[in-house]
Scaffold this motif. Structure first.
Motif, PDB file in Angstrom:
ATOM      1  N   GLY A 214      -4.401   5.260  46.723  1.00 26.01           N
ATOM      2  CA  GLY A 214      -4.056   6.445  45.948  1.00 26.01           C
ATOM      3  C   GLY A 214      -3.514   7.595  46.773  1.00 26.01           C
ATOM      4  N   HIS A 238       2.549   1.839  42.482  1.00 29.73           N
ATOM      5  CA  HIS A 238       1.409   1.450  41.631  1.00 29.73           C
ATOM      6  C   HIS A 238       0.087   1.951  42.225  1.00 29.73           C
ATOM      7  CE1 HIS A 238       4.300  -1.055  39.525  1.00 29.73           C
ATOM      8  NE2 HIS A 238       4.618  -1.619  40.679  1.00 29.73           N
ATOM      9  N   ILE A 240      -3.021   5.154  42.518  1.00 31.60           N
ATOM     10  CA  ILE A 240      -3.855   5.993  41.660  1.00 31.60           C
ATOM     11  C   ILE A 240      -3.622   7.452  42.051  1.00 31.60           C
ATOM     12  CG2 ILE A 240      -6.223   6.563  40.994  1.00 31.60           C
ATOM     13  CD1 ILE A 240      -6.958   3.656  41.819  1.00 31.60           C
ATOM     14  N   THR A 242      -4.792  11.164  42.270  1.00 33.91           N
ATOM     15  CA  THR A 242      -6.039  11.923  42.235  1.00 33.91           C
ATOM     16  C   THR A 242      -5.740  13.414  42.367  1.00 33.91           C
ATOM     17  OG1 THR A 242      -6.509  11.936  44.623  1.00 33.91           O
ATOM     18  CG2 THR A 242      -7.197   9.985  43.365  1.00 33.91           C
ATOM     19  N   SER A 268     -10.933   8.940  33.472  1.00 31.10           N
ATOM     20  CA  SER A 268     -10.308   7.611  33.501  1.00 31.10           C
ATOM     21  C   SER A 268      -9.808   7.268  34.905  1.00 31.10           C
ATOM     22  CB  SER A 268      -9.144   7.545  32.507  1.00 31.10           C
ATOM     23  OG  SER A 268      -8.173   8.540  32.804  1.00 31.10           O
ATOM     24  N   GLN A 269      -9.459   8.291  35.692  1.00 33.23           N
ATOM     25  CA  GLN A 269      -9.014   8.039  37.061  1.00 33.23           C
ATOM     26  C   GLN A 269     -10.172   7.555  37.936  1.00 33.23           C
ATOM     27  OE1 GLN A 269      -6.002   7.786  36.129  1.00 33.23           O
ATOM     28  NE2 GLN A 269      -5.167   8.677  38.017  1.00 33.23           N
ATOM     29  N   GLU A 271     -12.495   5.628  36.784  1.00 33.88           N
ATOM     30  CA  GLU A 271     -12.609   4.212  36.433  1.00 33.88           C
ATOM     31  C   GLU A 271     -11.580   3.385  37.189  1.00 33.88           C
ATOM     32  OE1 GLU A 271     -15.134   2.996  34.693  1.00 33.88           O
ATOM     33  OE2 GLU A 271     -15.801   5.099  34.691  1.00 33.88           O
ATOM     34  N   ALA A 272     -10.391   3.962  37.361  1.00 27.77           N
ATOM     35  CA  ALA A 272      -9.345   3.265  38.124  1.00 27.77           C
ATOM     36  C   ALA A 272      -9.775   3.076  39.569  1.00 27.77           C
ATOM     37  CB  ALA A 272      -8.036   4.040  38.048  1.00 27.77           C
ATOM     38  N   LYS A 275     -12.410   0.321  39.743  1.00 19.87           N
ATOM     39  CA  LYS A 275     -11.795  -1.011  39.620  1.00 19.87           C
ATOM     40  C   LYS A 275     -11.133  -1.417  40.916  1.00 19.87           C
ATOM     41  CE  LYS A 275     -10.965  -0.859  34.608  1.00 19.87           C
ATOM     42  NZ  LYS A 275      -9.947  -0.751  33.531  1.00 19.87           N
ATOM     43  N   ALA A 276     -10.546  -0.427  41.604  1.00 17.33           N
ATOM     44  CA  ALA A 276      -9.881  -0.720  42.893  1.00 17.33           C
ATOM     45  C   ALA A 276     -10.895  -1.185  43.924  1.00 17.33           C
ATOM     46  CB  ALA A 276      -9.142   0.517  43.380  1.00 17.33           C
ATOM     47  N   ARG A 279     -11.388  -4.965  43.671  1.00 17.69           N
ATOM     48  CA  ARG A 279     -10.269  -5.889  43.903  1.00 17.69           C
ATOM     49  C   ARG A 279     -10.520  -6.784  45.118  1.00 17.69           C
ATOM     50  NH1 ARG A 279      -5.389  -1.504  43.301  1.00 17.69           N
ATOM     51  NH2 ARG A 279      -5.659  -1.057  41.087  1.00 17.69           N
TER      52      ARG A 279
END
Length: 279
Positions: A214, A238, A240, A242, A268-269, A271-272, A275-276, A279
């Protein structure tokens, strides 16, 4: 909308609010989440997390790592790190040792410029009695204001302590690539802090290839043009996006960077970012 400020400093490094008080401040500002991103230390995270439980504030465990690339200081933010990770703690201690060396070098440079500032005076500006906690440039700036050398914290940075200042020095540090590796190894995700301050956008694709997830798009020191440009970088790679105020608190009547909650993202960021991590 539920909002988060993902860049804030406490008395564990060079902020003015204790971790507990920073969380209370976040609640007063209407935030639902705040990241504790002290310089080269995670010592304030647990206290903040405990206070967050009382106020219903999500505390994101973080750190801001100081790195060096081609003679330029680059800061990398780590989020959702394991704060008790032994390798991380070992490396952070080495980072703090380098920070102490930098402080001493700046004091010596100021002395060479005819300014009789002493390290003992700077150490007294720590807002905690713990010997583990960091002293940084804002503490030096405070003393310069008190001495009457400058009239404000901002002037101290512009004239002496900022990257173009007369007393600015930076010793050898880890690279931003090593910082990303350290953050990943400790279970977190890496975000480039305030990229607009470096004027080195060609580094971004290299960091992305190395695992950067990000960019801090919204920062108080970014221009509207900076924000637009980095939002385009986010889409292209692609990443994130912040945001964070880089909150330290008000010293000698000057707010260093910005008030908490000035630059925010939707939850929601977060949550992103989570999720990262997976990975």
């Amino acid at each position: 909308m539920s909002l988060a400020d993902l860049h804030a400093h406490t008395t564990a490094s060079d902020g003015l609010f204790s971790p507990r008080d920073l969380v209370k401040h976040a609640h007063a500002k209407g935030l639902q989440a705040v990241a504790i991103t002290d310089h080269d230390t995670v010592d304030g995270v647990e206290e903040a997390r405990q206070e967050g439980e009382k106020w219903g504030i999500e505390v994101v465990p973080g750190v801001e790592l100081s790195t060096l690339w081609h003679g330029k200081e680059i800061h990398v933010l780590g989020y959702y790190i394991e704060t008790n990770h032994s390798h991380l703690l070992e490396k952070l201690q080495a980072q703090r040792d380098t920070r102490k060396l930098r402080n001493q070098m700046m004091i010596e440079k100021l002395n060479e410029l005819g300014i009789p500032i002493q390290m003992d005076d700077v150490l007294k500006k720590k807002r905690s009695h713990s010997s583990k906690l960091n002293v940084g440039r804002p503490h030096i700036a405070e003393v310069l204001v008190e001495m009457g050398v400058v009239s404000s914290i901002n002037e101290a940075f512009d004239k002496y302590l900022g990257k173009d200042g007369l007393a600015y020095v930076t010793p050898q540090r880890i690279s931003p690539f090593e910082a990303i590796d350290l953050i990943k190894k400790s279970g977190g995700v890496a975000v480039l802090a305030h990229p607009g301050l470096y004027k080195q956008d060609d580094l971004i694709p290299q960091l992305v290839s190395h695992g950067l997830v990000g960019l801090e798009v919204n920062h108080p020191d970014h221009t509207d043009e900076d924000k637009k440009r980095y939002q385009e970088w986010v889409k292209k790679y692609h990443l994130i996006a912040t945001a964070g105020s880089d909150f330290h608190g008000e010293r000698q009547g000057s707010m260093y960077h910005a008030e908490l909650g000035t630059c925010t993202v939707a939850l929601s960021q977060l949550e992103a970012l989570k999720k990262a991590v997976l990975r």
